[in-house]
Design an enzyme around this catalytic site. Sequence first.
Site, mmCIF file in Angstrom:
data_model
loop_
_atom_site.group_PDB
_atom_site.id
_atom_site.type_symbol
_atom_site.label_atom_id
_atom_site.label_comp_id
_atom_site.label_asym_id
_atom_site.label_seq_id
_atom_site.Cartn_x
_atom_site.Cartn_y
_atom_site.Cartn_z
ATOM 1 N N LYS A 191 0.754 -1.091 0.021
ATOM 2 C CA LYS A 191 0.061 0.066 0.124
ATOM 3 C C LYS A 191 0.766 1.269 -0.103
ATOM 4 O O LYS A 191 0.396 2.530 -0.401
ATOM 5 C CB LYS A 191 -0.860 0.179 1.082
ATOM 6 C CG LYS A 191 -0.351 -0.151 2.512
ATOM 7 C CD LYS A 191 0.046 1.112 3.132
ATOM 8 C CE LYS A 191 0.783 1.042 4.371
ATOM 9 N NZ LYS A 191 1.423 2.081 4.887
ATOM 10 N N GLU A 281 8.970 3.815 2.818
ATOM 11 C CA GLU A 281 9.253 2.439 2.344
ATOM 12 C C GLU A 281 8.878 2.490 0.764
ATOM 13 O O GLU A 281 9.434 1.573 0.165
ATOM 14 C CB GLU A 281 8.706 1.538 3.160
ATOM 15 C CG GLU A 281 8.960 1.265 4.737
ATOM 16 C CD GLU A 281 10.102 0.414 4.640
ATOM 17 O OE1 GLU A 281 10.892 0.098 3.896
ATOM 18 O OE2 GLU A 281 10.676 0.168 5.971
HETATM 19 N N1 LIG Z 1 5.623 5.768 11.335
HETATM 20 C C1 LIG Z 1 4.474 5.001 11.050
HETATM 21 O O1 LIG Z 1 3.131 5.736 11.080
HETATM 22 C C2 LIG Z 1 4.450 3.499 10.863
HETATM 23 C C3 LIG Z 1 3.355 2.670 11.166
HETATM 24 C C4 LIG Z 1 3.297 1.598 10.635
HETATM 25 C C5 LIG Z 1 4.451 0.815 10.309
HETATM 26 N N2 LIG Z 1 5.626 1.542 10.301
HETATM 27 C C6 LIG Z 1 6.885 1.098 9.778
HETATM 28 O O2 LIG Z 1 7.743 1.114 10.503
HETATM 29 C C7 LIG Z 1 9.154 1.079 9.959
HETATM 30 C C8 LIG Z 1 10.081 1.874 10.724
HETATM 31 O O3 LIG Z 1 9.434 3.284 10.527
HETATM 32 P P1 LIG Z 1 9.378 4.443 11.403
HETATM 33 O O4 LIG Z 1 8.195 5.274 10.987
HETATM 34 O O5 LIG Z 1 9.711 4.234 12.703
HETATM 35 O O6 LIG Z 1 10.795 5.487 10.586
HETATM 36 P P2 LIG Z 1 11.227 6.523 11.126
HETATM 37 O O7 LIG Z 1 11.979 7.189 9.896
HETATM 38 O O8 LIG Z 1 10.406 7.328 11.967
HETATM 39 O O9 LIG Z 1 12.412 5.950 12.009
HETATM 40 C C9 LIG Z 1 13.546 5.229 11.546
HETATM 41 C C10 LIG Z 1 14.226 4.718 12.970
HETATM 42 O O10 LIG Z 1 15.322 3.813 12.135
HETATM 43 C C11 LIG Z 1 16.394 4.268 12.624
HETATM 44 N N3 LIG Z 1 17.429 3.251 11.787
HETATM 45 C C12 LIG Z 1 17.798 3.574 10.604
HETATM 46 N N4 LIG Z 1 18.764 2.693 10.044
HETATM 47 C C13 LIG Z 1 19.160 2.069 11.234
HETATM 48 C C14 LIG Z 1 20.011 1.116 11.379
HETATM 49 N N5 LIG Z 1 20.897 0.646 10.522
HETATM 50 N N6 LIG Z 1 20.151 0.715 12.795
HETATM 51 C C15 LIG Z 1 19.300 1.200 13.760
HETATM 52 N N7 LIG Z 1 18.481 2.060 13.626
HETATM 53 C C16 LIG Z 1 18.337 2.311 12.329
HETATM 54 C C17 LIG Z 1 16.810 5.742 12.563
HETATM 55 O O11 LIG Z 1 17.635 6.101 13.396
HETATM 56 C C18 LIG Z 1 15.292 5.996 13.060
HETATM 57 O O12 LIG Z 1 15.498 6.182 14.508
HETATM 58 C C19 LIG Z 1 8.923 1.180 8.691
HETATM 59 O O13 LIG Z 1 8.973 0.054 8.008
HETATM 60 C C20 LIG Z 1 7.465 1.732 8.525
HETATM 61 O O14 LIG Z 1 7.045 1.442 7.193
HETATM 62 C C21 LIG Z 1 5.624 3.094 10.396
HETATM 63 O O1 LIG Z 2 3.774 7.048 7.028
HETATM 64 P P1 LIG Z 2 3.781 6.077 6.238
HETATM 65 O O2 LIG Z 2 3.251 6.280 4.923
HETATM 66 O O3 LIG Z 2 4.815 5.213 6.454
HETATM 67 O O4 LIG Z 2 2.419 5.112 6.783
HETATM 68 C C1 LIG Z 2 2.227 4.662 7.968
HETATM 69 C C2 LIG Z 2 1.617 3.396 8.356
HETATM 70 O O5 LIG Z 2 2.156 2.309 7.559
HETATM 71 C C3 LIG Z 2 0.203 3.579 8.090
HETATM 72 O O6 LIG Z 2 -0.729 2.335 8.251
#
Ligand SMILES: NC(=O)c1ccc[n+]([C@@H]2O[C@H](COP(=O)([O-])OP(=O)(O)OC[C@H]3O[C@@H](n4cnc5c(N)ncnc54)[C@H](O)[C@@H]3O)[C@@H](O)[C@H]2O)c1
Ligand SMILES: O=P(O)(O)OC[C@H](O)CO
Length: 340
Positions: A191, A281
């Site tokens: 998505k 992503e």
């Molecule tokens: N933010 C959301 O709303 C959300 C919701 C659902 C799923 N996700 C998923 O969660 C995952 C993480 O996303 P996020 O939102 O936390 O990202 P973000 O960009 O907010 O944070 C990423 C974190 O990972 C750390 N990082 C990067 N490379 C690293 C490494 N080699 N070793 C250790 N730490 C490392 C960064 O320093 C940072 O703290 C993604 O796959 C995203 O799709 C995010």
């Molecule tokens: O902020 P995004 O686009 O990584 O989306 C966050 C979550 O995956 C929504 O469910």
Amino acid sequence: MTQQQPIAVLGGGSFGTAFANLLAENGQRVRQWMRDEEQAEAIRTRRENPNYLKGVRIHDGVEPTTDLAATLAECEMIFVAVPSSALRKVLDGRSEELAGKMLVSLTKGIEAQSFKLMSQVLEEIAPKSRIAVISGPNLAREIAEHELTATVVASEDDDLCAQVQDALHGRTFRVYASGDRFGVELGGALKNVYAIIAGMAAALGMGENTKGMLITRALAEMTRFAVQLGANPMTFLGLAGVGDLIVTCSSPKSRNYQVGFALGEGLTLEDAVARMGETAEGVNTLKVLKAKADELQVYMPLVAGLNAILFGGRTLEQVIGALMSGEPKTDVDFIPTTGF
Ligand SMILES: NC(=O)c1ccc[n+]([C@@H]2O[C@H](COP(=O)([O-])OP(=O)(O)OC[C@H]3O[C@@H](n4cnc5c(N)ncnc54)[C@H](O)[C@@H]3O)[C@@H](O)[C@H]2O)c1
Ligand SMILES: O=P(O)(O)OC[C@H](O)CO
């Protein structure tokens, strides 16, 4: 009396922080592992993550740490919230430390070379662990701000699903279980690509009809692809499929949508990603998805169109023209009537 065992969250970004807080609010002791000691110290002293989810108070039950070995040794349940590009690097070589542990991936991405989903990467790194994934319409900030939210935990291991539900269920967070780990995880990864397209459409001022068409055809496309890989199409009608697609394609809070919006405003991909400054992503997923769709010969016009704009030198106008003048198709043609 024995003290309750802590739960680990790996990742110091938005989602790791939202999940660490959620668990702590449920009375769990949480170890939030991150690589940056300065960030950990800031959270310890200021009770706020200096880089993500600004303004959200970090619960006293969350202990930030940069000691991964100690965190893995101390915790039986481990949530993994690092970007897909980092997951293997972070946990590789720790098979024995992870043996018998409950590993729950929160990461929504696909590994570039292998086309593996993150739980498949975890399985490879830690074959003796118990593995689940969480996916659903889950914007980190909304979880952190206690908007009513639901998600899906998926695993073949029913007891693991039940334990995760128990740890996460709260006043504002509800967890549904699923046995379809592959489908749930694939929905969360795919998505993100369509959220980029939706952001572009929003920047161009496209109408509500357009949004409805886009989301529905995106669902058709991702389901068609998933069926080709052997996933259960019914999973795509749930929270981790259409639920997540709707939220990510509709919300300016989504980072993938933000990248798309910036592209629609005329920024280059590089500048769009840099301006957003967090993980999106969908950009990497697009590349691997396009290659896989070509290999499997799955019809994915939206993926092909976005790929042509970002990496093939096509203009948005050319791609929209091609999409609208494509040969006539049937509406719901992507769910087989037997076999599931
Ligand atoms: N933010 C959301 O709303 C959300 C919701 C659902 C799923 N996700 C998923 O969660 C995952 C993480 O996303 P996020 O939102 O936390 O990202 P973000 O960009 O907010 O944070 C990423 C974190 O990972 C750390 N990082 C990067 N490379 C690293 C490494 N080699 N070793 C250790 N730490 C490392 C960064 O320093 C940072 O703290 C993604 O796959 C995203 O799709 C995010
Ligand atoms: O902020 P995004 O686009 O990584 O989306 C966050 C979550 O995956 C929504 O469910």
